[in-house]
Design a protein around this motif. Structure first.
Motif, short mmCIF file in Angstrom:
data_model
loop_
_atom_site.label_atom_id
_atom_site.label_comp_id
_atom_site.label_asym_id
_atom_site.label_seq_id
_atom_site.Cartn_x
_atom_site.Cartn_y
_atom_site.Cartn_z
N VAL A 34 0.84 -1.19 0.00
CA VAL A 34 0.00 0.00 0.00
C VAL A 34 0.88 1.24 0.00
O VAL A 34 1.98 1.24 0.57
N ALA A 35 0.40 2.31 -0.64
CA ALA A 35 1.11 3.59 -0.64
C ALA A 35 0.12 4.72 -0.49
O ALA A 35 -1.03 4.63 -0.92
N GLU A 36 0.57 5.81 0.14
CA GLU A 36 -0.26 7.00 0.30
C GLU A 36 0.04 8.00 -0.81
O GLU A 36 1.20 8.28 -1.11
N LEU A 37 -1.01 8.53 -1.42
CA LEU A 37 -0.90 9.61 -2.39
C LEU A 37 -1.19 10.91 -1.66
O LEU A 37 -2.20 11.03 -0.97
N ALA A 38 -0.29 11.89 -1.80
CA ALA A 38 -0.45 13.13 -1.05
C ALA A 38 0.03 14.32 -1.87
O ALA A 38 0.68 14.17 -2.91
N CYS A 39 -0.32 15.51 -1.36
CA CYS A 39 0.18 16.78 -1.92
C CYS A 39 -0.10 16.94 -3.41
O CYS A 39 0.75 17.45 -4.16
N GLU A 52 5.41 0.31 -10.58
CA GLU A 52 6.82 -0.06 -10.71
C GLU A 52 7.41 -0.48 -9.37
O GLU A 52 8.37 -1.24 -9.32
N GLN A 53 6.82 0.02 -8.27
CA GLN A 53 7.28 -0.32 -6.93
C GLN A 53 6.44 -1.45 -6.31
O GLN A 53 6.51 -1.69 -5.11
N ALA A 54 5.67 -2.12 -7.18
CA ALA A 54 4.85 -3.27 -6.77
C ALA A 54 3.75 -2.88 -5.78
O ALA A 54 3.27 -3.72 -5.01
N VAL A 55 3.34 -1.62 -5.79
CA VAL A 55 2.23 -1.17 -4.95
C VAL A 55 0.92 -1.64 -5.58
O VAL A 55 0.71 -1.50 -6.79
N ARG A 56 0.02 -2.19 -4.75
CA ARG A 56 -1.24 -2.71 -5.25
C ARG A 56 -2.44 -1.82 -4.92
O ARG A 56 -3.45 -1.87 -5.58
N ARG A 57 -2.31 -1.00 -3.86
CA ARG A 57 -3.41 -0.13 -3.47
C ARG A 57 -2.87 1.26 -3.10
O ARG A 57 -1.82 1.38 -2.46
N LEU A 58 -3.60 2.28 -3.53
CA LEU A 58 -3.30 3.65 -3.15
C LEU A 58 -4.38 4.15 -2.22
O LEU A 58 -5.55 3.79 -2.37
N PHE A 59 -4.00 4.99 -1.25
CA PHE A 59 -5.01 5.65 -0.45
C PHE A 59 -4.68 7.13 -0.33
O PHE A 59 -3.52 7.55 -0.49
N VAL A 60 -5.68 7.93 -0.08
CA VAL A 60 -5.53 9.37 0.04
C VAL A 60 -6.42 9.87 1.16
O VAL A 60 -7.52 9.33 1.38
N LEU A 61 -5.94 10.86 1.89
CA LEU A 61 -6.73 11.53 2.93
C LEU A 61 -7.10 12.91 2.40
O LEU A 61 -6.22 13.67 1.99
N THR A 62 -8.37 13.23 2.40
CA THR A 62 -8.81 14.51 1.81
C THR A 62 -9.95 15.11 2.61
O THR A 62 -10.78 14.39 3.19
N PHE A 65 -7.88 13.17 14.11
CA PHE A 65 -9.34 13.11 14.19
C PHE A 65 -9.96 14.51 14.20
O PHE A 65 -11.11 14.69 13.79
N GLN A 66 -9.21 15.50 14.66
CA GLN A 66 -9.73 16.86 14.64
C GLN A 66 -9.87 17.37 13.21
O GLN A 66 -10.83 18.07 12.88
N ARG A 67 -8.95 16.99 12.34
CA ARG A 67 -9.02 17.38 10.93
C ARG A 67 -10.14 16.62 10.21
O ARG A 67 -10.75 17.12 9.27
N ASN A 68 -10.41 15.37 10.66
CA ASN A 68 -11.53 14.57 10.17
C ASN A 68 -11.47 14.34 8.65
O ASN A 68 -12.48 14.45 7.94
N SER A 69 -10.30 14.03 8.14
CA SER A 69 -10.14 13.77 6.71
C SER A 69 -10.87 12.50 6.30
O SER A 69 -10.96 11.53 7.06
N LYS A 70 -11.41 12.51 5.10
CA LYS A 70 -12.02 11.31 4.54
C LYS A 70 -10.95 10.42 3.92
O LYS A 70 -9.97 10.92 3.37
N VAL A 71 -11.17 9.11 3.98
CA VAL A 71 -10.20 8.15 3.48
C VAL A 71 -10.74 7.53 2.19
O VAL A 71 -11.88 7.08 2.15
N TYR A 72 -9.89 7.51 1.16
CA TYR A 72 -10.27 6.90 -0.11
C TYR A 72 -9.18 5.95 -0.57
O TYR A 72 -7.98 6.28 -0.45
N PHE A 73 -9.59 4.79 -1.08
CA PHE A 73 -8.64 3.79 -1.58
C PHE A 73 -8.90 3.54 -3.08
O PHE A 73 -10.03 3.67 -3.57
N LYS A 74 -7.85 3.14 -3.76
CA LYS A 74 -7.96 2.71 -5.16
C LYS A 74 -7.07 1.51 -5.38
O LYS A 74 -5.89 1.54 -5.04
N THR A 75 -7.63 0.46 -5.98
CA THR A 75 -6.84 -0.73 -6.30
C THR A 75 -6.26 -0.55 -7.69
O THR A 75 -6.98 -0.22 -8.65
N LEU A 76 -4.95 -0.77 -7.80
CA LEU A 76 -4.28 -0.59 -9.09
C LEU A 76 -4.34 -1.87 -9.93
O LEU A 76 -4.34 -2.96 -9.38
#
Length: 423
Positions: A341-346, A372-382, A412-423
């Protein structure tokens, strides 16, 4: 006043970039008129005053009746006399315009010196397919050292499509070949062709690779307006000229608009990386901070210090356009996760380019890097861009689905939503 100051400040990087560089400008006969020459010469004089070294090629094309002046044309004595008359006419007109200096005019105080001469030695084209082309010639030698000396002295070199032989003859030289040979032998930084509007052929595209341009040219009739300009640009690129601009000579100010704005007004064929996506470097940090800062101020992104960004620069990917960072995104692989798993940010794009697909291009680039880095899922906090990610295949998930390392850092104060994507 504000618009003027903003435009002038934004042109500063180009003023610095062009100082001391060499450009060969081709003024096509079809754009030469008394009214247009006045404006073109004023703009060329301004470029010269800003330190750009100019060779100005002009031609007699579209001024000679019943003869299409190209490399295969038969130039008989009568046609040659007509060509020489037209060239003499426009040489005098151009020299006169460069000499003007009335008060309250763009040329006031310019004092531009224009140099012409026998810089080009030519040979006859000879007999081709059984036809004697007579005064049609080919470039034999260009006295590039003499031209370079005049350019270094601050002069503009005026070059007609003529060459002179060792036997004292005058030959007509197809300007599309002459401009490439001149640029190549002077090691010019760019060619600028001022002629027909290129956009009807390029579909309005302002930057093209040689391959893309070749495809566009293959879709249009050979006699379509602008074909000769773009074919010359393609040949120039293939000859190694770094950049070739084709602009509409009927549009007032197009020369300045093309050279002093980031997006230009014509069509650019560039051999270098004018607009590219790549891994970030430490010298990109200021550009990345400039993109992230406004989004951090609005609470869209979590604030990052320069020190943190320096330490994490290897995770960033940028979209660079003509030396400016206009987009960025970061990829943080999470160790010891199965599947990986990897986080997508910025993810950030400059406001001027948010409607041009840059965000999608950055996302595709990061997804490719993740695979290329064998990552299977991406997640993002938004917090404010959930719909954008949802429209691109991300699905909302609970905080508990985050990797344990990332759950521990969840605000938890920022309360970001979590989203995943399977590559």
């Amino acid at each position: 006043m504000t618009d003027f100051v903003s435009i002038f400040r934004n042109s500063a990087p180009y003023i610095h970039a062009y100082r001391g560089k060499t450009a060969v400008v081709w003024l096509r006969g079809k754009v030469l008129s008394r009214s247009s020459v006045h404006a073109l010469v004023s703009d060329l004089a301004l470029l010269n005053s800003l330190g750009l070294k100019l060779i100005v090629l002009f031609d007699a094309d579209d001024q000679v009746e019943d003869v299409r002046l190209n490399e295969n044309a038969v130039i008989d004595p009568n046609t040659m006399d007509t060509i020489l008359n037209r060239i003499g006419h426009w040489r005098s007109r151009l020299e006169a315009q460069f000499t003007q200096g009335l008060a309250n005019s763009p040329m006031h105080g310019a004092r531009v010196r224009v140099i012409g001469g026998n810089f080009v030695t030519a040979r006859p084209e000879g007999v081709v397919d059984g036809i004697d082309l007579q005064a049609q010639g080919r470039v034999r030698r260009i006295d590039h050292l003499a031209i370079r000396q005049h350019l270094d002295d601050g002069n503009i070199v005026l070059l007609p499509p003529l060459g002179y032989s060792v036997t004292g003859e005058v030959f007509y030289l197809a300007p599309d070949h002459l401009i490439i040979e001149t640029a190549r032998r002077l090691d010019a930084d760019k060619i600028v062709i001022v002629g027909d509007d290129p956009h009807p052929i390029t579909g309005g595209q302002k930057e093209l690779t040689a391959f893309e341009l070749s495809h566009c040219l293959g879709q249009q009739p050979k006699d379509h307006p602008g074909m000769r300009e773009l074919n010359t640009a393609l040949a120039a690129s293939e000859a190694g000229i770094p950049r070739c601009h084709v602009i509409d000579g009927h549009q007032d100010g197009a020369l300045l608009g093309e050279l002093f704005t980031r997006d230009g007004v014509g069509t650019l064929i560039a051999r270098d990386r004018y607009d590219t996506f790549r891994v970030a470097r430490t010298d990109d940090i200021n550009g990345i901070l400039a993109l992230l800062g406004p989004l951090e101020d609005k609470g869209i992104l979590v604030r990052r210090s320069r020190e943190k960004l320096e330490n994490e620069i290897d995770h960033f990917y940028v979209n660079e356009r003509d030396g400016m960072i206009i987009g960025c995104a970061a990829l943080y692989p999470i160790p010891e996760t199965e599947p990986s798993v990897a986080e997508l940010a910025c993810v950030a794009v400059h406001p001027d380019y948010r409607q041009s697909g840059r965000g999608d291009a950055l996302l595709r680039a990061l997804e490719k890097r993740a695979r290329e880095q064998a990552v299977r899922r991406l997640f993002v906090l938004t917090t404010q861009t959930a719909h954008w990610f949802a429209e691109r295949g991300f699905e909302q998930a609970p905080v508990g689905e985050l990797p344990p390392q990332r759950q521990d850092l969840y605000n938890f104060q920022r309360n970001s939503k979590v989203y995943f994507k399977t590559l």
